[in-house]
Design a protein around this motif. Structure first.
Motif, mmCIF file in Angstrom:
data_model
loop_
_atom_site.group_PDB
_atom_site.id
_atom_site.type_symbol
_atom_site.label_atom_id
_atom_site.label_comp_id
_atom_site.label_asym_id
_atom_site.label_seq_id
_atom_site.Cartn_x
_atom_site.Cartn_y
_atom_site.Cartn_z
ATOM 1 N N LEU A 81 0.741 -0.961 0.066
ATOM 2 C CA LEU A 81 0.000 0.128 -0.170
ATOM 3 C C LEU A 81 0.835 1.312 -0.109
ATOM 4 C CD1 LEU A 81 -1.893 -2.099 1.416
ATOM 5 C CD2 LEU A 81 -3.206 -0.163 2.455
ATOM 6 N N CYS A 99 1.274 4.905 1.196
ATOM 7 C CA CYS A 99 0.653 5.421 2.432
ATOM 8 C C CYS A 99 1.145 6.845 2.767
ATOM 9 C CB CYS A 99 0.890 4.833 3.799
ATOM 10 S SG CYS A 99 0.218 3.088 3.876
ATOM 11 N N GLN A 100 0.518 7.415 3.394
ATOM 12 C CA GLN A 100 0.905 8.973 3.903
ATOM 13 C C GLN A 100 1.033 9.145 5.359
ATOM 14 O OE1 GLN A 100 -1.312 11.448 0.737
ATOM 15 N NE2 GLN A 100 0.690 12.736 1.117
ATOM 16 N N ARG A 144 -0.263 10.413 8.912
ATOM 17 C CA ARG A 144 -1.297 11.123 9.392
ATOM 18 C C ARG A 144 -1.038 12.461 9.877
ATOM 19 N NH1 ARG A 144 -2.904 11.091 14.905
ATOM 20 N NH2 ARG A 144 -1.357 9.444 15.625
ATOM 21 N N LEU A 159 -1.166 0.886 10.314
ATOM 22 C CA LEU A 159 -1.714 1.712 9.199
ATOM 23 C C LEU A 159 -3.204 1.543 8.974
ATOM 24 C CD1 LEU A 159 -2.278 0.431 6.361
ATOM 25 C CD2 LEU A 159 0.192 0.057 6.384
ATOM 26 N N PRO A 185 -6.074 1.176 6.251
ATOM 27 C CA PRO A 185 -6.293 1.259 4.883
ATOM 28 C C PRO A 185 -7.388 1.956 4.473
ATOM 29 C CG PRO A 185 -6.553 -1.063 6.004
ATOM 30 C CD PRO A 185 -6.433 0.088 7.046
ATOM 31 N N SER A 225 -5.180 3.195 -0.762
ATOM 32 C CA SER A 225 -3.925 3.751 -0.013
ATOM 33 C C SER A 225 -4.088 3.333 1.311
ATOM 34 C CB SER A 225 -3.836 4.988 -0.528
ATOM 35 O OG SER A 225 -4.759 5.971 0.378
ATOM 36 N N GLY A 226 -3.303 4.050 2.064
ATOM 37 C CA GLY A 226 -3.317 3.928 3.576
ATOM 38 C C GLY A 226 -2.664 5.255 4.147
ATOM 39 N N VAL A 227 -3.129 5.137 5.544
ATOM 40 C CA VAL A 227 -2.402 6.306 6.597
ATOM 41 C C VAL A 227 -1.862 5.725 7.494
ATOM 42 C CG1 VAL A 227 -3.175 8.257 8.024
ATOM 43 C CG2 VAL A 227 -4.802 7.696 6.136
ATOM 44 N N LEU A 228 -0.386 6.267 7.548
ATOM 45 C CA LEU A 228 0.374 5.578 8.702
ATOM 46 C C LEU A 228 0.075 6.257 10.033
ATOM 47 C CD1 LEU A 228 4.038 5.858 7.353
ATOM 48 C CD2 LEU A 228 2.176 4.054 7.368
ATOM 49 N N GLU A 229 -0.458 5.398 10.992
ATOM 50 C CA GLU A 229 -0.978 6.004 12.389
ATOM 51 C C GLU A 229 -0.047 5.651 13.297
ATOM 52 O OE1 GLU A 229 -3.982 6.981 13.300
ATOM 53 O OE2 GLU A 229 -4.948 6.630 10.975
#
Ligand code: GDP
Ligand code: ZN
Length: 304
Positions: A23, A25-26, A28, A49, A51, A56-60
């Motif tokens: 994925l 990702c960007q 958060r 992350l 999804p 795509s995904g968001v890095l948490e």
């Protein structure tokens, strides 16, 4: 939430390998604020992350790092800690037995950097086909008693390749070495599907702008536990300037135990009388070539 490993970082986009595939990702939004002082996320980071619908995904969350390979990069806003790679397990230093002749001074400098960064090191002596095994052992054998793994390889005949592969299993390995030694040839044999050439191109075009440098981990095929290699110019860029002259002897494993025996507590081991290190060299207990590397580094002579 998914667990993953960042395998590529480029201009704020991270490619993360997860059990559900790769994925992009960007970070958060709230995590970006930490960026002023250093990289928030880096290749090699284990992450959690979220999804998204669009794939795509968001890095948490960035999970705690076991170690980092980093350098302080100058930045208009002050010093900035640039992470070359997160969670490296070992450094693999590739040199050749001939064509070009091994530059052991440079290898010793790499080993000092690895010691400084707390990174175990593997020494690969490639092109063993050109000189034969006995000669290769003669050149590189003295690194083994120091605690470094030495692997003799030939990218031409395939000798030693399986042994090298075994040393990479389940680890993140950072490859470095001077040009012409066969590093790309070895990596191409280890990673038949990798697109190393592509990386070379992006590296060349992003020269000097550290925020856009592409860094990537390549996964070894068929390894049960994930094994990754990073081909990074980063290690070369780690100069000795962040190592204090007086701590240098601590990064030569074979010198450490003699240091306490020197007459002067601030002994540099280069010329002083009553120096236990120089005596050990005379007795043949410390390899002379290694000692000469130490002296060159201690007196600030460039190795290259
Ligand atoms: P790099 O600059 O370290 O990436 O080196 P390359 O992989 O481009 O190899 C440099 C040259 O050495 C090429 O001509 C290769 O064919 C050759 N070479 C690489 N490995 C070996 C080897 O094990 N034995 C011999 N004889 N030549 C090799
Ligand atoms: Zn001394």
């Amino acid at each position: 939430m998914l667990d993953g490993l960042i395998i590529k970082s480029q201009s704020g986009f991270y490619t993360v390998e997860t059990e559900a595939g790769r994925l992009i990702c960007q970070l958060r939004g709230a995590m970006k604020r930490g960026r002023r002082r250093g990289d928030v996320a880096a290749v090699g980071d284990r992450v959690r992350l979220l999804p998204l619908q669009d794939g795509s995904g968001v890095l948490e969350e960035i999970l705690p790092r076991q170690r980092i390979l980093s350098r302080m990069a100058p930045n208009p806003r002050g010093a900035y800690q640039q992470i070359i790679i997160a969670n490296p397990d070992q450094a693999v230093f590739v040199f050749s037995c001939a064509q070009p002749a091994p530059h052991l001074g440079m290898l010793d400098r790499f080993l000092v950097i690895a010691e400084k960064q707390g990174l175990p090191a593997v020494v690969v002596a490639n092109k063993v086909d050109l000189v034969g095994e006995p000669a290769a052992r003669e050149m590189f054998g003295h690194y083994e008693p120091l605690g470094y793994t030495v692997v003799l390889t030939s990218a031409r005949t395939g000798q030693g390749l399986e042994a090298l592969r075994q040393h990479l299993v389940g680890k993140i390995s950072v490859f470095a070495g001077p040009s012409g030694v066969g590093k790309s040839s070895l990596l191409n044999l280890l990673l038949p599907d990798a697109h190393l050439a592509e990386e070379e191109v992006s590296r060349a075009t992003s020269k000097g702008r550290h925020t856009t440098v592409v860094r990537e981990l390549f996964r070894l095929p068929d390894a049960q536990a994930g094994s990754y290699v990073a081909d990074t110019p980063g290690l070369k860029a780690l100069a000795l300037w962040d190592i204090l002259p007086e701590e240098l002897d601590g990064y030569f494993p074979e010198l450490r135990r003699y240091v306490a025996g020197c007459s002067f507590s601030d002994c540099t081991h280069t010329h002083e009388p009553g120096c236990a290190v120089q005596e050990a060299v005379e007795r043949g207990e410390v390899h002379r070539i290694r000692y000469e590397s130490y002296v060159r580094m201690r007196t600030g002579q460039e190795v290259e």
